[in-house]
Design an enzyme around this catalytic site. Structure first.
Site, PDB file in Angstrom:
ATOM      1  CG  LEU A  65      49.605 -12.021  63.596  1.00  0.00           C
ATOM      2  CD1 LEU A  65      49.800 -11.092  64.787  1.00  0.00           C
ATOM      3  CD2 LEU A  65      50.840 -12.888  63.385  1.00  0.00           C
ATOM      4  CG  ASP A  66      47.348 -18.959  63.991  1.00  0.00           C
ATOM      5  OD1 ASP A  66      47.032 -18.831  62.802  1.00  0.00           O
ATOM      6  OD2 ASP A  66      48.118 -19.842  64.411  1.00  0.00           O
ATOM      7  NE  ARG A  67      38.916 -16.057  68.967  1.00  0.00           N
ATOM      8  CZ  ARG A  67      37.660 -16.474  69.125  1.00  0.00           C
ATOM      9  NH1 ARG A  67      37.213 -17.516  68.438  1.00  0.00           N
ATOM     10  NH2 ARG A  67      36.855 -15.845  69.964  1.00  0.00           N
ATOM     11  CB  THR A  69      49.432 -15.684  67.223  1.00  0.00           C
ATOM     12  OG1 THR A  69      49.461 -17.095  66.987  1.00  0.00           O
ATOM     13  CG2 THR A  69      50.843 -15.133  67.217  1.00  0.00           C
ATOM     14  NE  ARG A 166      48.396 -23.050  66.844  1.00  0.00           N
ATOM     15  CZ  ARG A 166      47.085 -22.781  66.808  1.00  0.00           C
ATOM     16  NH1 ARG A 166      46.633 -21.765  66.072  1.00  0.00           N
ATOM     17  NH2 ARG A 166      46.246 -23.514  67.492  1.00  0.00           N
TER      18      ARG A 166
END
Length: 246
Positions: A65-67, A69, A166
């Site tokens: 997961l993105d930082r 998110t 995104r």
């Protein structure tokens, strides 16, 4: 009002959503890196490290997961399970659902089929299904408009490209609030100034997969976290919390 975009206190335990002898899932806080990265030298705490220390054993993140998110993040507890689960994610057999708050009124439903270019120039197919859960118009002037409009959307990626959700939401001109660099900097500043909010409002709410050993269907859900919940209350007055049970 204090801005809420800090990395969680490492002294506080991570919230466990699911745990067996070979798998564990957490509700990853917004702002927490999954693992050490050379492009985020400012970070000193990582989900892998915190969960390892919390459980007292080695853990293997089977996806990312993105930082920025938050939400469901799954780990294997053995190398064998890690290999099998990574294969499931790579083959697209894991069903993933996200929630996001975006600028403007989105369509009721939409399939975003828009290839994305990697940093090395390779273009990859990328598909996301969108469903609008709720819309809101608030008396907050923005630019030439006397009001501001927002949508709460459910996003289901059928491919797993970097920053896919995104980039796809920016592509259809409904950027995710708090997203940088793909979002709208003017909207992000508006939320910082008006609501003291600079968290990216993207949440991994649900994953579903087949347990490799038992064949059992596994569904793991994560409740939205504090800032996402605050923005739901702020923007979508009287929102129906039942729609978040995805």
């Amino acid at each position: 009002m204090e801005v809420s975009n800090v990395v969680p206190d490492p002294r506080q335990p991570l919230t466990l959503l699911y745990q067996t002898v070979d798998l564990v899932a957490i509700n990853k806080p917004h702002g927490l890196l999954v693992h050490r990265s050379p492009i985020a030298s400012d970070a000193s705490e990582f989900a892998v490290q915190l969960l390892r220390d919390q459980l007292g054993q080695r853990v293997y993140p089977v996806h990312r997961l993105d930082r920025k998110t938050g939400g469901v993040l799954l780990f294997a507890l053995t190398e064998a399970m890690n290999s099998v689960m990574q294969q499931q994610f790579a083959e697209g057999t894991v069903d993933k659902t996200y929630l996001a708050i975006v600028r403007g009124y989105t369509d009721d439903e939409q399939v975003i089929d828009y290839p994305l270019r990697r940093d090395d120039g390779v273009v990859q197919d990328a598909v996301t299904a969108l469903k609008t859960l709720q819309r809101a118009e608030i008396p907050l002037p923005f630019g030439k408009h006397a009001t501001s409009r927002y949508s709460l959307v459910e996003l289901k990626p059928t491919t797993g490209r970097m920053h896919q959700l995104r980039k796809h939401m920016a592509h259809i001109l409904h950027p995710i609030i708090g997203d940088r660099p793909h979002g709208c900097n003017k909207q992000n500043k508006l939320f910082l100034d008006q609501f003291a909010m600079n968290t990216m409002l993207l949440h991994a709410s649900r994953i579903q997969f087949t347990h490799p050993q038992t064949g059992e269907p596994i569904v793991i859900t994560a409740p939205v976290q504090a800032e996402f919940s605050r923005m739901l209350t702020t923007l979508f007055s009287g929102y129906d919390s039942a729609i978040l049970q995805v």
